[in-house]
Design an enzyme around this catalytic site. Structure first.
Site, PDB file in Angstrom:
ATOM      1  N   HIS A  65       0.831  -1.204   0.000  1.00  0.00           N
ATOM      2  CA  HIS A  65       0.000   0.000   0.000  1.00  0.00           C
ATOM      3  C   HIS A  65       0.865   1.255   0.000  1.00  0.00           C
ATOM      4  CE1 HIS A  65       0.957  -0.672   4.240  1.00  0.00           C
ATOM      5  NE2 HIS A  65       0.730   0.619   4.440  1.00  0.00           N
ATOM      6  N   HIS A  75       4.735   0.164   0.394  1.00  0.00           N
ATOM      7  CA  HIS A  75       5.432  -0.635   1.396  1.00  0.00           C
ATOM      8  C   HIS A  75       4.532  -1.731   1.949  1.00  0.00           C
ATOM      9  CE1 HIS A  75       3.669   2.883   3.429  1.00  0.00           C
ATOM     10  NE2 HIS A  75       3.520   2.115   4.493  1.00  0.00           N
TER      11      HIS A  75
END
Length: 282
Positions: A99, A255
């Site tokens: 995300h 990440h």
């Protein structure tokens, strides 16, 4: 006094280790300039042995811009701009997917600063991937296909209602957050407002559909992009130590917080820096 930061790349596309700096003290203009340009170049920076209080972390983040107040995450008593990510078996993580933070608002964050406060004995690594490297690896015809497309980003895709029913107060807070954050549209390709580089700007955490396409076309294209963005070639993986700090450019990265440490506990503090509206400029 030597103000030169030591910056060591951790990979060809993304990630660098920053040394010879104390992030719990105000940075000089020269130090901040080096940190800022390193962030633009390497997209995510890491620093070891940086014990910071919430107030110090807030001050560091505020050098980059105004700070975001998260609609549902708990905040530190000393600084409400610092959110607490405290996860264990009783409160499992909701960020163990790829995300980009808070893309469900009109002006998603410029960046974020994450500080490790309590770690499991093993596990709990975080991975970052470069949307710039992922975009540049695409063929020219495919880039042309994506140019100008828009995608919907929805708060409720990651923050699902059933997770926020533990108490009436928590559920009410979620309902208010949902009402305040209706789905928004962002460019599938984002132009970095400083470097001018292009990056893919769809993420599994919040992107629900590409609005210009039929439903099956959208689903097929997003599935490809989600898998392409997260190829290991575009990634860097960080093995946390207590008091580590990570600083990343949220405009061009994604990440993933590895949830392999349960039932152990992991506590992180995050400051989130507000950004501007994404755009695509050919």
């Amino acid at each position: 006094m030597n103000e030169r930061l030591k910056i060591t790349p951790l990979g060809p596309y993304i990630g660098a280790l920053v040394e010879d700096v104390s992030l719990n003290r105000p940075l000089s203009d020269a130090q901040f300039e080096q940190l800022y340009h390193a962030l633009l170049k390497h997209q995510v920076l890491f620093a070891r042995n940086q014990p910071v209080t919430p107030v110090e972390q807030r001050a560091l983040a505020a050098r980059f811009g105004d700070l975001h107040i998260h609609p549902v995450y708990p905040q530190t008593p000393e600084a409400r701009e610092i959110i607490i990510l405290d996860t264990d078996d009783n409160n499992p993580p909701d960020n163990d997917n790829w995300h980009t933070d808070v893309t469900f608002i009109e002006t998603p964050p410029l960046g974020a600063i994450l500080a490790a406060k309590r770690l499991p004995s093993t596990g709990g690594d975080t991975l970052w991937t470069s949307g710039i490297a992922a975009y540049e690896a695409l063929s020219v015809p495919f880039k042309q296909l994506l140019a100008g497309l828009q995608a919907e980003h929805d708060f409720t895709k990651s923050f699902q209602e059933y997770k926020y029913r533990k108490t009436p107060e928590e559920h009410q807070q979620w309902l208010k957050a949902k009402e305040k954050n209706p789905p928004v549209l962002h460019s599938v390709i984002r132009t970095h407002p400083v470097s001018g580089k292009q990056a893919l700007f769809v993420n599994e955490g919040f992107t629900t559909r590409i609005v210009d396409l039929a439903e099956k076309e959208s689903a097929t294209l997003l599935d490809f992009l989600f898998r392409h963005i997260t190829k290991p070639e575009f990634q860097v993986r960080w093995r946390w130590q207590e008091n580590d700090i990570a600083l990343w450019d949220n405009r061009v990265t994604q990440h993933y917080a590895n949830a392999d440490y349960l039932p152990q506990r992991r506590i992180m503090h995050r400051a989130t820096i507000l950004g501007d509206k994404p755009y695509f400029q050919a």
